[in-house]
Design an enzyme around this catalytic site. Sequence first.
Site, PDB file in Angstrom:
ATOM      1  N   LYS A  78       6.269  92.198 -27.037  1.00 45.47           N
ATOM      2  CA  LYS A  78       7.010  91.142 -26.339  1.00 45.47           C
ATOM      3  C   LYS A  78       7.002  89.809 -27.080  1.00 45.47           C
ATOM      4  O   LYS A  78       7.948  89.022 -26.951  1.00 45.47           O
ATOM      5  CB  LYS A  78       6.449  90.948 -24.925  1.00 45.47           C
ATOM      6  CG  LYS A  78       6.720  92.115 -23.989  1.00 45.47           C
ATOM      7  CD  LYS A  78       6.171  91.833 -22.604  1.00 45.47           C
ATOM      8  CE  LYS A  78       6.381  93.016 -21.685  1.00 45.47           C
ATOM      9  NZ  LYS A  78       5.879  92.759 -20.318  1.00 45.47           N
ATOM     10  N   ASP A 114      10.485  89.900 -16.585  1.00 47.79           N
ATOM     11  CA  ASP A 114       9.179  90.093 -15.941  1.00 47.79           C
ATOM     12  C   ASP A 114       8.917  88.938 -14.972  1.00 47.79           C
ATOM     13  O   ASP A 114       8.491  89.145 -13.839  1.00 47.79           O
ATOM     14  CB  ASP A 114       8.060  90.126 -16.983  1.00 47.79           C
ATOM     15  CG  ASP A 114       8.006  91.426 -17.752  1.00 47.79           C
ATOM     16  OD1 ASP A 114       8.438  92.460 -17.209  1.00 47.79           O
ATOM     17  OD2 ASP A 114       7.527  91.408 -18.895  1.00 47.79           O
TER      18      ASP A 114
END
Length: 297
Positions: A78, A114
């Site tokens: 990420k 997220d």
Amino acid sequence: MVTHTARRPYLVGLVGSGVTPSLTPPMHMAAARELGLEYVYRPLDITALGLSPTAIGDILTWAERLGYDALNVTHPCKRLVLDHLDHLDPLAAALGAVNTVLFTPEGRIGHNTDTTGFAAGFVSGLPGVATDRVVQLGAGGAGSAVADALLRGGVGRLIVVDIDGRRAAELVDDLRSRHGVERVAVGAADELAVLLAAADGLVHCTPTGMAEHPGMPVDAVLLRPTLWVADIVYRPYETALLRAARALGAPTLDGGRMAVFQAVDAFELITGIRPDADRMSAHFHALVAADHDVLTR
């Protein structure tokens, strides 16, 4: 958001380590079927493929050349993916982490669903709970997204605890730069009893409780009926932490809501169409139930 004038097939991938069993691909494809879209979503497990996380730049290049529309990106890529993007959504830029990459005529664009997914799940799953003082366990990539969502959602003071004190301090410094010094603090693991006694809620953002990492992140004696508990782990769907909290009558939030809402947001970014969150949630629960049946046979 990518908006397409004509319906066409979509090709999407999920890049990360150990992603082969992920429920995200079937969730996306079920939503697409309900909308009459042709949509293929496949996990690209770097561990199974023998690739290093540092190969994420090459993976993006391969995917782009092979006609992928987008990639979801998860642990441990990420942050590594940031150096290989052309543009960043402002929220992803602030977080320094990306979990959705769109391949567009304007270049590769990074987003973070997220944090938006946790925010939506929190509002729907724990409406009206007190948030004056919250303790968060875990300061990794997921913890960063969750902490930012909590502060954007109005948490008065957030105390971040991690076994790696330096990582917790780095996250707190970053959060303070955006949300104010007085709203965020580092907490020590050996002070959890005191911290939780004064808290309205506990948010768990570590791997403890997952099938591969069974157990409780805190001693059950530190829980109480007036302390709400949120867990981002969703495999298993009901973790030991949530079971202990529910046994006391405490309000709880399971990791399924974050999983569903981040998928809803990513699907909308990729297709320009927002799927029905309730339907996606129902399909998610069906997948979880089937997964549980397989694991317990």
